[in-house]
Design an enzyme around this catalytic site. Structure first.
Site, short mmCIF file in Angstrom:
data_model
loop_
_atom_site.label_atom_id
_atom_site.label_comp_id
_atom_site.label_asym_id
_atom_site.label_seq_id
_atom_site.Cartn_x
_atom_site.Cartn_y
_atom_site.Cartn_z
N GLY A 345 23.50 52.34 38.80
CA GLY A 345 24.70 51.40 39.10
C GLY A 345 25.87 51.82 38.42
N ARG A 347 28.51 51.77 35.51
CA ARG A 347 28.40 51.59 33.79
C ARG A 347 28.99 50.51 33.64
NH1 ARG A 347 26.62 56.43 31.73
NH2 ARG A 347 25.36 57.35 33.33
N GLY A 348 28.60 49.61 32.56
CA GLY A 348 29.48 48.52 32.13
C GLY A 348 30.45 48.89 31.05
N LYS A 364 19.64 46.15 27.10
CA LYS A 364 20.88 45.92 27.01
C LYS A 364 21.23 46.03 25.58
CE LYS A 364 23.03 43.27 30.08
NZ LYS A 364 23.18 41.84 30.91
N ASP A 399 17.90 34.45 31.76
CA ASP A 399 17.72 34.48 30.48
C ASP A 399 17.51 35.57 29.81
OD1 ASP A 399 17.11 33.16 27.94
OD2 ASP A 399 15.05 32.46 28.54
#
Length: 604
Positions: A345, A347-348, A364, A399
């Protein structure tokens, strides 16, 4: 001592019994006192935990929803506060940081002996780990000093007062009376608005679920957990109907009328409905449990595809949930061979996200340097994640399990992932021989990114998912949450097909935002230029902009405008904020509206 506990203890090298006061042996006394101090710290913690859970019934009956929500939020800090207090006591009274290795090993062994006939041994072991890890350097985190595996069995622990669950034996002719007993067996201080009506509705719902009335055999029974589960405005009675070889789980949500009477809001029998109650995207339950392992075991039998780690977390025992998850992860690593790799996906900008393909979670960690236009740092991001954990997630926010100093085998890392960690988060990792230690890590259930999902679906399915995305925005807003970054890549689709938000670095409370209409341009030239003629200050939000970066594909735009065009105007956001500021707490139901008796039996 139970037979199971005795069997577990046979292989443990316990120190000799503590001598009596007339002939003290200093080294043994130190070991015993240190172990007892840790257990006393845990007992004090769990007493406070149970007190908060017991108070929930009175708060529910008083209609004090804010007190219930505050209890769920405040309870999260109970554990860390007591661990800190206990570890400081050990440093002060025993100079615990300087104790030799053999003393710590003996303290652990002596501690095991203290757990004989204890009602929460697994929680006490985890508390021991937390205290030890706060005092010792991480190089000591191995089997000799902490409970890497449980040492005391939780099977067949007997309660002191009432059993974990009550059993009722109905017959066809008195099923009505049995249900009445079940509903009223919890010591409610409020009357039911119409108990007979509620029981008729429950039996009709059961008949619709089964499709027939079973001929009740001699072993037909109904088992009901002894304490209700409280969350938001509802109390849930949880149990199962056993008939022959079949078991039917059930949950009966009870609510309170404005004039202080109880009513059954719905009757849930389907597996997915029960499972949804315990979703990690929702707030934790308040439930009084003397033997939590028995409650979790009962729930696990009802919903076996929910891990015990998740169930411990959902009943408010998050640290135990983390302990069990950690054990599950390393059990999985021992029996698989795939590698941690960079998550697929987009990349942040804030997080490095990686996965283990065979494991249904994502990992993460926050980057060292977060580039513009992001205006956050590591401390701000951590505060946002804590904000989500303490907030009612209303089924729309994932969460996270938060870990520190996680040691993972280097051989299980893809080289490209190691390179990315070294480049973007060098202060967050330590390479120690065959191990990579990650200093701070979030772990979440893996979902399909919504942007990926939308790119691979069309027609009715795409239409329904865009509608659910808009519903997620509405429900988050009503719960006083503005996502900030609303891009599809920051939302995921769960295994149950629900759209859930999971990227929190720009999240804000609705009440901290100023939702405004875009002002008209000063001159026509401003409107024709590529630059905005208005400059938003921090907290200013212009909903008319949302469509520009969200709705670039025609099918997505058409679906969104069909159901949620009002989200592109400031009015919805302003009105929702005003209701929150007025103190209005909206209802959130973790089951479909169509299952609510008030909806089903509403008069035209």
């Amino acid at each position: 001592m139970s037979a199971s506990n005795a069997a577990q203890l046979q292989a443990v090298d316990l120190p000799p019994p503590l001598p009596d006061d007339s002939d003290p042996v200093p080294e043994f006394r130190q070991i015993a006192e240190l172990a007892r101090a840790i257990l006393a710290g845990f007992n004090a913690h769990y007493q406070r935990f149970r007190a908060a859970s017991r108070a929930a019934q009175a708060q529910f009956e008083a209609g004090d929803v804010r007190a219930l929500r505050d209890a769920v939020r405040d309870r999260i800090a109970f554990y860390d506060s007591r661990v800190l207090e206990t570890s400081e006591q050990l440093k002060r009274e025993f100079d615990a940081e300087r104790l030799p290795d053999d003393v710590w090993a003996s303290v652990k062994a002596y501690f095991i002996g203290l757990l004989i006939n204890h009602k929460q041994p697994e929680l006490a072991e985890t508390f021991f780990n937390s205290v030890s890890c706060r005092i010792l350097h991480r190089t000591y985190f191995h089997n000799d000093f902490i409970f890497y595996r449980p040492a005391v069995s939780t099977e067949y622990i007997e309660t002191s007062d009432t059993p974990t669950y009550r059993t009722y034996y109905p017959k066809r002719v008195d099923l009505f009376a049995t249900l009445a007993t079940i509903l009223t067996d919890f010591g409610w201080q409020l009357p039911f608005a119409d108990l007979d009506r509620d029981i008729r509705r429950i039996t009709r719902a059961l008949y619709r679920h089964l499709g027939h009335w079973p001929a009740l055999g001699y072993n037909a029974q109904i088992q009901v957990l002894g304490s209700p589960f409280f969350r938001n405005k509802a109390a849930y009675i949880i149990g199962r109907f056993i008939h022959g070889d079949t078991e039917t789980p059930f949950a009966l949500p009870l609510c309170r009328t404005r004039d202080g009477r109880l009513f059954v809001d719905a009757a849930l029998f389907a597996h997915d409905q029960i499972r949804s109650l315990f979703s990690l995207s929702r707030a934790y339950f308040l439930v009084d449990m003397e033997v939590p392992s028995a409650y979790v075991g009962f729930l696990h039998e009802l919903i076996p595809d929910k891990s015990r780690a998740e169930l411990y977390t959902m009943v408010g025992l998050g640290k135990q949930g983390k302990t069990m998850f950690y054990r599950e992860l390393f059990h999985h690593l021992r029996h698989t061979g795939d590698r941690f790799e960079i998550a697929p996906g987009i990349r942040g900008m804030v997080m490095i996200v990686f996965t283990l393909p065979s494991f249904p979670f994502v990992f993460k960690l926050i980057k060292d340097v977060i580039p513009p236009p992001k205006e956050v740092n590591r401390e701000i991001v951590r505060a946002k994640y804590l904000m989500v954990k303490r907030h009612d997630r209303v089924g729309r926010m994932a969460d996270s399990l938060e870990f520190s100093d996680v040691a993972l085998p280097r051989a299980r890392f893809d080289p490209a992932l190691i390179d990315e960690l070294r480049e973007l988060a060098p202060t967050m990792i330590e390479e120690d021989g065959d191990t990579i230690v990650i200093r701070h890590l979030y772990i979440e259930c893996r979902m399909t990114p919504l942007n990926v999902w939308l790119d691979t679906h069309e027609g009715f399915e795409l239409d329904a998912k865009v509608r659910d995305y808009g519903n997620a925005l509405r429900e988050l807003a009503i719960a006083n949450i503005f996502p900030g970054d609303m891009l599809f890549k920051n939302f995921g689709v769960t295994r149950m097909g629900r759209v859930v938000f999971y990227d929190y670095d720009e999240i804000e409370y609705m009440t901290d935002c100023d939702f405004r209409r875009i002002p008209p341009p000063p001159t026509p030239e401003f409107e024709m230029s590529g630059e905005a003629w208005y400059t938003g200050h921090k907290g200013e939000v212009y909903p008319e902009e949302f469509g520009t970066f969200l709705l670039n594909r025609k099918p997505v735009r058409d679906a969104f405008m069909r159901y949620h065009a009002d989200l592109l105007q400031p009015a919805f956001w302003q009105q929702t904020k005003a209701r929150i500021q007025a103190g209005i707490l909206e209802d959130f139901f973790p089951y479909p509206q169509t299952l609510r008796f008030a909806q089903r039996y509403r008069k035209p």
